[in-house]
Design an enzyme around this catalytic site. Structure first.
Site, PDB file in Angstrom:
ATOM      1  N   ARG A  64       0.846  -1.210   0.000  1.00  0.00           N
ATOM      2  CA  ARG A  64       0.000   0.000   0.000  1.00  0.00           C
ATOM      3  C   ARG A  64       0.880   1.258   0.000  1.00  0.00           C
ATOM      4  O   ARG A  64       0.558   2.253  -0.639  1.00  0.00           O
ATOM      5  CB  ARG A  64      -0.965   0.011   1.192  1.00  0.00           C
ATOM      6  CG  ARG A  64      -0.281  -0.044   2.537  1.00  0.00           C
ATOM      7  CD  ARG A  64      -1.250   0.137   3.698  1.00  0.00           C
ATOM      8  NE  ARG A  64      -0.578  -0.140   4.966  1.00  0.00           N
ATOM      9  CZ  ARG A  64      -0.907   0.401   6.115  1.00  0.00           C
ATOM     10  NH1 ARG A  64      -1.916   1.227   6.204  1.00  0.00           N
ATOM     11  NH2 ARG A  64      -0.263   0.102   7.222  1.00  0.00           N
TER      12      ARG A  64
ATOM     13  N   GLN B  77     -12.440  -6.275   8.537  1.00  0.00           N
ATOM     14  CA  GLN B  77     -11.556  -5.413   7.745  1.00  0.00           C
ATOM     15  C   GLN B  77     -10.693  -6.186   6.753  1.00  0.00           C
ATOM     16  O   GLN B  77      -9.923  -5.595   6.015  1.00  0.00           O
ATOM     17  CB  GLN B  77     -10.620  -4.610   8.669  1.00  0.00           C
ATOM     18  CG  GLN B  77     -11.232  -4.176   9.975  1.00  0.00           C
ATOM     19  CD  GLN B  77     -12.295  -3.118   9.801  1.00  0.00           C
ATOM     20  OE1 GLN B  77     -12.022  -2.067   9.258  1.00  0.00           O
ATOM     21  NE2 GLN B  77     -13.509  -3.408  10.234  1.00  0.00           N
TER      22      GLN B  77
ATOM     23  N   ASP C 186      -7.120  -6.086  13.515  1.00  0.00           N
ATOM     24  CA  ASP C 186      -8.471  -5.570  13.285  1.00  0.00           C
ATOM     25  C   ASP C 186      -9.503  -6.657  12.996  1.00  0.00           C
ATOM     26  O   ASP C 186     -10.700  -6.436  13.141  1.00  0.00           O
ATOM     27  CB  ASP C 186      -8.462  -4.542  12.149  1.00  0.00           C
ATOM     28  CG  ASP C 186      -8.095  -3.149  12.664  1.00  0.00           C
ATOM     29  OD1 ASP C 186      -8.222  -2.926  13.883  1.00  0.00           O
ATOM     30  OD2 ASP C 186      -7.688  -2.305  11.851  1.00  0.00           O
TER      31      ASP C 186
ATOM     32  N   HIS D  47      -5.390  -3.692   2.532  1.00  0.00           N
ATOM     33  CA  HIS D  47      -5.693  -4.504   3.714  1.00  0.00           C
ATOM     34  C   HIS D  47      -6.158  -5.910   3.335  1.00  0.00           C
ATOM     35  O   HIS D  47      -7.203  -6.399   3.772  1.00  0.00           O
ATOM     36  CB  HIS D  47      -6.677  -3.771   4.640  1.00  0.00           C
ATOM     37  CG  HIS D  47      -6.032  -2.591   5.311  1.00  0.00           C
ATOM     38  ND1 HIS D  47      -5.487  -1.553   4.583  1.00  0.00           N
ATOM     39  CD2 HIS D  47      -5.798  -2.312   6.616  1.00  0.00           C
ATOM     40  CE1 HIS D  47      -4.952  -0.678   5.416  1.00  0.00           C
ATOM     41  NE2 HIS D  47      -5.115  -1.109   6.651  1.00  0.00           N
TER      42      HIS D  47
ATOM     43  N   GLU E 135     -18.637   4.344   0.218  1.00  0.00           N
ATOM     44  CA  GLU E 135     -17.961   3.530  -0.800  1.00  0.00           C
ATOM     45  C   GLU E 135     -18.824   3.338  -2.049  1.00  0.00           C
ATOM     46  O   GLU E 135     -18.323   3.404  -3.174  1.00  0.00           O
ATOM     47  CB  GLU E 135     -17.565   2.162  -0.244  1.00  0.00           C
ATOM     48  CG  GLU E 135     -16.479   2.226   0.835  1.00  0.00           C
ATOM     49  CD  GLU E 135     -17.033   2.510   2.223  1.00  0.00           C
ATOM     50  OE1 GLU E 135     -18.275   2.564   2.372  1.00  0.00           O
ATOM     51  OE2 GLU E 135     -16.238   2.685   3.156  1.00  0.00           O
TER      52      GLU E 135
ATOM     53  N   ARG F 165      -1.357  -4.459   3.930  1.00  0.00           N
ATOM     54  CA  ARG F 165      -1.107  -3.500   5.008  1.00  0.00           C
ATOM     55  C   ARG F 165       0.319  -3.690   5.518  1.00  0.00           C
ATOM     56  O   ARG F 165       1.008  -2.733   5.864  1.00  0.00           O
ATOM     57  CB  ARG F 165      -2.102  -3.739   6.145  1.00  0.00           C
ATOM     58  CG  ARG F 165      -1.845  -2.898   7.380  1.00  0.00           C
ATOM     59  CD  ARG F 165      -2.870  -3.194   8.465  1.00  0.00           C
ATOM     60  NE  ARG F 165      -2.693  -2.286   9.584  1.00  0.00           N
ATOM     61  CZ  ARG F 165      -1.807  -2.481  10.568  1.00  0.00           C
ATOM     62  NH1 ARG F 165      -1.047  -3.546  10.572  1.00  0.00           N
ATOM     63  NH2 ARG F 165      -1.711  -1.596  11.551  1.00  0.00           N
TER      64      ARG F 165
END
Lengths: 279, 311
Positions: free
Chosen positions: B6, B116, B112, B104, B54, B163
């Site tokens: 990312r 997620q 998380d 992610h 989104e 991530r």
């Protein structure tokens, strides 16, 4: 060519009603109710308001139209044929295998159509994106989008409602075809949207409410929307066009069963005769 | 340098933004996480903070594409597949030239937890006609894919990013060619030959497994699949016929249903290849919170677990 008058538009819109009825009858399926309620506002838009020639390719020199209530696409096809962008003969291919005239708008098969829609609630976001891009590019294009009243039950519509004022999309003009009906019944019973105008005002839109079958009022609303932008208003415009589902065919008017049913040949004949008589 | 893909994406976007004025970037309140903020800082007028919307963002990006822009819309992969109908109709069916960035990816996000974690995104994006699906293994490959997506690729594309930090393999691997399987390394000199195919975070686990397997008499050819769609069927068949592996395994931080493992299985079976295939990844299970290393172990696709099973 001078701008057509309200009377000329009314006559033209009734001719387009005939094409709508003919193509849905020929296809043996389609949505007459919402096409007939939307056609007057759409006719005024395409023949008296929108600037430039649609080509499908991005073009800052013209206005743009997104039919978010995609099931009313027979109305759009009738207009495209009248404008000369598709042959009248092609209207007979509606919903046929291999046809460009899909049951719902398809911008890949028919690039004059600017957004593929049919899953409700999505076209307004696309129109917002077009308005954002044109604003960023400094283009003077205006973006028009027609939504249905049942359609604005979709959550995504309210995402767009919240978003467009943030980006000051005064180049965006949304027309609500407020015909009061949806598949499962009257909109007020299925899931009431009232008070519509207050909701959109609360979301910071400029709201104009009109009789969606009165051409003087329709033209006046479009003119006002354009003037608001040219006078520096930063708000997007939401025109509530109060309409009659199935407008122009007495046995279809306000009858939910004509939302998504094609008339049989005999009914179609009666319907077309009535429309012609009033035209 | 080892980076999260990312991060590499954000840097590539900021770099490419300078030469490509058609690039616009949309994010739904996650720009610090997706790293689109690196573009936003340099080109604020072309960055659109959409708020937590989104579905609307996907439609708006499509509209911007129709009006001549090259939109990158960014969120967690899990949230984008959650707005699948918008991806399906407004973007892909409409032929929108959009870049959909899902960060992610997988269990690798760790703490998380499930909500997620993008664990189904490859499957769902891959099934859409005309959609390209890409997943880089490291920093340099992310940069290369970004160049390709900006300068050459046309149509809708999905880019899946991690991530967590990814080790660098590109400098020792075969050159990057978009759409082609990429040889990363051959480990071991043993008589038993394995073909390992990884994607994204799966490459590092495949490499780790290959290393462990050298002591057990295996030669493992590790190949990276950065282009999941269109999948390089021809390249896979060439590898199978030239290397003649006794077994093949795939590694992905994603559900094995519909992901890389499925891509490979489809090609092998349709070509009548009778080599045993083992698919490492999430085995029809939800994600969960935890340390990435422990989660990979628990779900059976850590280097150690893979080596154990393959030996």
């Amino acid at each position: 060519m001078s701008k057509p008058t309200a009377a000329e538009l009314k006559k033209l819109s009734n001719e387009l009603r005939v094409h709508i009825l003919e193509m849905i009858t020929e296809a043996k399926s389609g949505h007459p109710g919402g096409s007939l309620s939307a056609i007057d506002a759409m006719t005024a838009l395409w023949f008296a308001e929108m600037q430039g020639v649609p080509q499908g390719a991005p073009d800052a020199s013209r206005d743009h139209f997104v039919l978010s209530k995609g099931h009313a696409v027979p109305a759009l096809y009738a207009i495209l044929a009248q404008k000369g962008y598709i042959p009248f003969e092609e209207l007979k291919t509606l919903r046929r295998t291999g046809a460009r005239l899909q049951g719902h708008p398809d911008r890949v098969r028919l690039p004059i159509v600017e957004a593929s829609t049919g899953s409700l609630g999505q076209g307004l976001s696309v129109a917002c994106g077009m308005a954002m891009a044109h604003k960023l590019s400094g283009s003077k294009s205006r973006i028009y989008c027609m939504v249905g009243d049942g359609e604005i039950q979709e959550g995504q519509i309210w995402e767009a409602a919240l978003s467009a004022p943030k980006f000051e999309l005064s180049n965006l003009c949304v027309i609500l075809d407020n015909n009061g009906g949806q598949i499962d019944g009257p909109t007020d019973e299925v899931l009431s949207l009232k008070p519509i105008a207050e909701k959109w005002r609360a979301f910071n839109w400029e709201v104009i409410e009109i009789d969606g079958h009165n051409f003087d009022q329709i033209l006046g609303a479009y003119q006002k929307a354009r003037e608001l932008e040219s006078k520096g208003s930063k708000k997007p415009v939401f025109i509530i066009a109060n309409t009659v589902k199935g407008k122009g065919v007495s046995f279809m008017e306000n009858k939910i069963e004509w939302h998504g049913a094609a008339p049989k040949a005999e009914d179609a004949k009666r319907a077309i005769e009535e429309v012609r008589k009033n035209g | 340098m080892a980076k999260a893909t990312r991060q590499s994406f954000g840097e590539a976007l900021a770099r490419l933004g300078a030469e490509h004025s058609e690039i616009v970037v949309l994010d739904a309140d996650l720009s610090k996480s997706t790293k689109s903020d690196l573009f936003a800082k340099k080109f604020p007028e072309r960055f659109f903070e959409m708020g937590i919307q989104e579905a609307h963002m996907i439609g708006a990006a499509s509209g911007m594409a129709f009006s001549g822009k090259l939109p990158f819309l960014c969120s967690f992969g899990a949230f984008l597949t959650g707005r699948y109908d918008q991806v399906r109709l407004s973007a892909v069916y409409s032929g929108a030239n959009v870049r959909i960035i899902g960060t992610h990816a997988g269990l690798g996000i760790g703490d998380d937890g499930h909500s997620q974690m993008g664990l189904e995104d490859v499957t769902l994006m891959r099934v859409l006609p005309t959609m390209g699906v890409f997943q880089p293994m490291d920093d340099a490959e992310t940069q290369a894919i970004m160049d390709y997506l900006v300068k050459q690729y046309k149509g809708p594309a999905y880019l899946r990013l991690t991530r967590q930090t990814m080790p660098d393999y590109s400098d020792k691997a075969a050159p990057f060619v978009a759409g082609k399987l990429r040889k990363v390394a051959t480990l071991g000199t043993g008589a038993k030959t394995l073909l390992a195919i990884g994607s994204g975070a799966g490459v590092a686990e495949a490499m780790g497994a290959a290393e462990r397997l050298t002591a057990k008499g295996y030669t493992t050819h590790v190949v990276n699949c950065h282009t999941l769609k269109p999948f390089d069927s021809k390249g896979l068949m060439e590898l199978v016929s030239s290397l003649k592996p006794s077994q093949i395994f795939t590694v992905e931080d994603h559900s094995v249903i519909g992901g890389l493992g499925s891509c490979v299985a489809e090609v092998l079976s349709e070509n009548g290849v009778g080599v045993k295939l083992t698919r490492f990844g999430c085995q029809d299970q939800f994600g969960e919170s935890g340390e990435p290393v422990e989660l990979f172990e628990k779900h059976g696709f850590s280097a150690a677990k893979i080596a154990e099973k393959m030996a």
